[in-house]
Enzyme design. Structure first.
Site, PDB file in Angstrom:
ATOM      1  N   GLN A 151       0.818  -1.209   0.000  1.00 57.67           N
ATOM      2  CA  GLN A 151       0.000   0.000   0.000  1.00 57.67           C
ATOM      3  C   GLN A 151       0.857   1.266   0.000  1.00 57.67           C
ATOM      4  O   GLN A 151       2.059   1.218   0.232  1.00 57.67           O
ATOM      5  CB  GLN A 151      -0.940   0.004   1.214  1.00 57.67           C
ATOM      6  CG  GLN A 151      -0.225  -0.233   2.549  1.00 57.67           C
ATOM      7  CD  GLN A 151      -1.128  -0.865   3.605  1.00 57.67           C
ATOM      8  OE1 GLN A 151      -2.336  -0.796   3.514  1.00 57.67           O
ATOM      9  NE2 GLN A 151      -0.517  -1.477   4.601  1.00 57.67           N
ATOM     10  N   ASP A 195       0.517 -12.959   6.576  1.00 53.33           N
ATOM     11  CA  ASP A 195      -0.835 -12.780   6.041  1.00 53.33           C
ATOM     12  C   ASP A 195      -1.841 -13.353   7.049  1.00 53.33           C
ATOM     13  O   ASP A 195      -1.840 -14.555   7.329  1.00 53.33           O
ATOM     14  CB  ASP A 195      -0.911 -13.532   4.703  1.00 53.33           C
ATOM     15  CG  ASP A 195      -2.290 -13.448   4.078  1.00 53.33           C
ATOM     16  OD1 ASP A 195      -3.221 -12.911   4.713  1.00 53.33           O
ATOM     17  OD2 ASP A 195      -2.445 -13.920   2.933  1.00 53.33           O
ATOM     18  N   ASP A 253      -8.493  -5.608  12.945  1.00 53.59           N
ATOM     19  CA  ASP A 253      -8.275  -4.156  12.883  1.00 53.59           C
ATOM     20  C   ASP A 253      -7.703  -3.855  11.502  1.00 53.59           C
ATOM     21  O   ASP A 253      -6.519  -3.577  11.344  1.00 53.59           O
ATOM     22  CB  ASP A 253      -7.299  -3.759  13.991  1.00 53.59           C
ATOM     23  CG  ASP A 253      -7.076  -2.251  14.041  1.00 53.59           C
ATOM     24  OD1 ASP A 253      -7.813  -1.521  13.359  1.00 53.59           O
ATOM     25  OD2 ASP A 253      -6.159  -1.826  14.761  1.00 53.59           O
ATOM     26  N   SER A 254      -8.570  -3.905  10.522  1.00 54.14           N
ATOM     27  CA  SER A 254      -8.132  -3.804   9.123  1.00 54.14           C
ATOM     28  C   SER A 254      -8.540  -2.467   8.518  1.00 54.14           C
ATOM     29  O   SER A 254      -9.292  -1.702   9.108  1.00 54.14           O
ATOM     30  CB  SER A 254      -8.783  -4.928   8.320  1.00 54.14           C
ATOM     31  OG  SER A 254     -10.166  -4.669   8.192  1.00 54.14           O
TER      32      SER A 254
END
Lengths: 283, 283
Positions: A33, A139, A157-158
């Site tokens: 990201q 992951d 907590d994404s």
């Protein structure tokens, strides 16, 4: 637009929110990201992932206390706690507030943890250095699949259900979480804006209801998020968060010497009271 | 800034909120204020006074239900209700939902009522035509001074404590309201953002406490306002809003055939539960 350097976040539903900046501190592109750390007049330093503000020094306690204390107080004795995501450390820190916990955190992107510790240390407040915590760069989807029956509580907590985080909101993942939980285990997850992301919330709750017998959505303030209100959902095998007594919560907080700034025994119950127009979208 | 015509509101504390517009419908300058009616993708049509968004078609029910139903349910038999301000009619409409009321509304600016009826008729929904309501174009400060002992409930639905509205938040006005109320009367007023206008809220509560024996602040969502959370304060001579039983509220709503979309018996009580960091600013 008023003068000055503004961080402006645009939402697809025709809404912008912006904060006046003091400084842009960091910009980083990880394999997963785009990350930015900004310093704003109103919220202090903030972490931005893929153009979405994730947390701020000023209001992080509201989000993290509600994501963590509500499920951890619902479970009478959560020791093995799995945190998925949460690279800023605010969730891990509140899990560690409960002295009996031995949390494992699985974060996919090491650079979120590194940059959060460097630029936003007040959020994790030393949690990553706590010997009770184990932090893995991995992951979460795979980790959960490979560890059946090992946890009392799983906290997701994404980021929002966009791009790579989508599977964390879907039924196959929730089936794996069900298996990774003990027979009295429970899951808590952030569940989008009940004002502006209604179909996301509905889909997530539907997926959780397909797997868990008890599913309860609750609300809390997060001023830095669009609309200022956020939802969380607990999915549980046995314990029902609305059945925990206020006196028991107060005794628990006192015994564990936890003094939250947002959460309280009364807030625990008030958070599950949904205005009729929100209850309706979940019916 | 993303493309398109945006209505952007800047707050002094380094915050902007904006909505994408479909149309700018009206711009008017009255002797009292600048008025604008806009049509936004997210909130529908909105009323803007002196550059501050006052109400929107989409979320007006959240604000008006909380300003009206909480105090009107707290008073066991409010008949004589005075509304100060509230030119969009959303407050008057919710007062009229209670069949025993005979409200008087005092609005200083006739053009707010005219333009709201023309461009935002869904908010008042015919309230100004209801024969039980009396609407006066006058100065609320003066009206209250000249009508001692006449009301069961006074509702202050004003703009924020800036410019001409400032006296409506000060102690001399509250002393006049005290006199205009019956011996078991009560006042409810919007009381600013508990997140971003803390000193305004503190000053108002201090002024109310100097006059009334019971002062209680409660919270509700108003997504179109900065931060998404708003506060209201009840100041009362006798009845305490936190002592009204949930079953009594449910019976009252049922008897009066009121079906709110935000307010409910549970919300009545949950709204008075303040997170510790907000309780602290009011202590």
């Amino acid at each position: 637009m008023p003068p000055g350097d503004w961080y402006v976040e645009e939402e697809t539903f025709g809404y912008i929110q912006g904060v006046l900046l003091r400084e842009r501190l960091q910009r980083h592109r990880s394999p997963f990201q785009n990350m930015e750390v900004i310093d704003s007049q109103l919220f202090g330093r903030c972490l931005v992932l893929d153009g979405a503000l994730q947390t701020s020094e000023w209001d992080e306690f509201m989000y993290h206390e509600m994501l963590v204390h509500v499920p951890l107080v619902t479970h009478p004795d959560a020791r093995r706690v799995l945190v998925i995501g949460g690279g800023d450390g605010g969730t891990l820190r509140r899990v560690l507030d409960h002295p009996q916990t031995e949390p494992i955190q699985v974060e996919i992107d090491a650079s979120v943890i590194e940059n959060s510790q460097k630029f936003l240390p007040s959020i994790s407040n030393g949690a990553f250095q706590n010997p009770r915590a184990e932090v893995l760069i991995a992951d979460g989807l795979q980790y959960v699949r490979e560890h059946p029956g090992e946890f009392d509580v799983v906290l997701v907590d994404s980021t929002d259900p966009v791009g790579p985080a989508i599977p964390l909101f879907e039924e196959p993942f929730y089936r794996d979480v069900y298996k990774t939980l003990a027979e009295d285990g429970l899951l808590a997850a952030q569940s989008s804006s009940p004002l502006y992301m209604v179909s996301d919330l509905q889909a997530q709750v539907r997926n959780l209801r397909a797997v868990f017998p008890i599913v309860r959505t609750y609300l809390g303030l997060v001023p830095a998020y669009p609309g200022g209100l956020w939802s969380y959902t607990i999915a549980s095998k046995r314990y029902d968060p609305v059945r925990v007594g206020k006196a028991d919560i107060a005794a628990r907080l006192s015994r564990e010497a936890i003094t939250p700034r947002y959460y309280s025994p009364d807030i625990h119950h008030a958070a599950f009271v949904l205005p009729p127009f929100i209850a309706e979208i979940l019916s």
